[in-house]
Write a protein that holds these residues in place. Structure first.
Motif, short mmCIF file in Angstrom:
data_model
loop_
_atom_site.label_atom_id
_atom_site.label_comp_id
_atom_site.label_asym_id
_atom_site.label_seq_id
_atom_site.Cartn_x
_atom_site.Cartn_y
_atom_site.Cartn_z
N CYS A 230 26.39 40.52 38.41
CA CYS A 230 27.37 39.45 38.57
C CYS A 230 26.68 38.09 38.71
O CYS A 230 27.12 37.11 38.09
CB CYS A 230 28.25 39.70 39.79
SG CYS A 230 29.39 41.08 39.61
N THR B 193 33.09 36.83 44.19
CA THR B 193 32.62 37.96 43.39
C THR B 193 31.98 39.03 44.26
O THR B 193 32.22 40.22 44.07
CB THR B 193 31.63 37.48 42.32
OG1 THR B 193 32.26 36.48 41.51
CG2 THR B 193 31.17 38.62 41.44
N LYS C 53 36.63 35.30 37.41
CA LYS C 53 36.26 36.61 37.94
C LYS C 53 36.59 37.74 36.96
O LYS C 53 35.83 38.71 36.86
CB LYS C 53 36.96 36.86 39.27
CG LYS C 53 36.42 35.99 40.38
CD LYS C 53 36.88 36.43 41.75
CE LYS C 53 38.37 36.44 41.87
NZ LYS C 53 38.82 36.80 43.22
#
Length: 147
Positions: free
Chosen positions: A117, A93, A132
């Motif tokens: 995130c 990520t 993701k």
């Protein structure tokens, strides 16, 4: 439970730290222990090469990604294999957000988005999301299209 998630630069300064279920008085111990562990073992390590340690009946998985080091500490059901999955999601990520393995400057430029995130990946010490695409949708701060 995931006890800690730390991200530091190459000289050991903490960029991001998240603790779950760790008393305030123990956080300094964990911070200094993890940074020392990284400085001792991550010199010359390849990007995303995983290292494993255990300390006080908890498991630690850590790696280097560009100019930053990522540490994940877990106990109970979060053993080495589960932590390896967590750290894989985190590093992939971060690479997606930064479009490459980050330098410290690039990491700090994207700091807000990286923190969003991390909140979607780990929430209150539990792994929440590993996909993701779902993480990308969730950090746009719009409700997800699928339920």
């Amino acid at each position: 439970m995931l006890l800690a998630l730390l991200i530091s630069n190459s000289v050991g300064n903490i960029l991001v730290e998240r603790y779950h279920g760790v008393p305030t008085e123990e956080r300094l111990h964990w911070r200094s222990f993890l940074v020392k562990l990284g400085t001792d073992n991550l010199k010359g390590a390849k990007n995303e090469e995983l290292f494993v340690a255990s300390h006080k009946s908890v498991y630690i998985v850590y790696t280097v990604l560009g100019d930053v080091s990522v540490y994940v500490v877990g106990k109970d059901e979060y053993d080495e294999l589960a932590l390896a999955e967590v750290i894989f999601v985190i590093t992939s990520t971060i690479k997606d957000v930064c479009a490459k393995p980050p330098t410290e400057r690039l990491f700090l430029d994207k700091y807000g988005k990286i923190c969003l995130c991390l909140d979607e990946i780990v929430w209150t010490g539990i792994l929440e999301n590993t996909d993701k695409d779902r993480i990308k949708r969730l950090i746009r701060l719009k409700p997800p299209a699928e339920f």
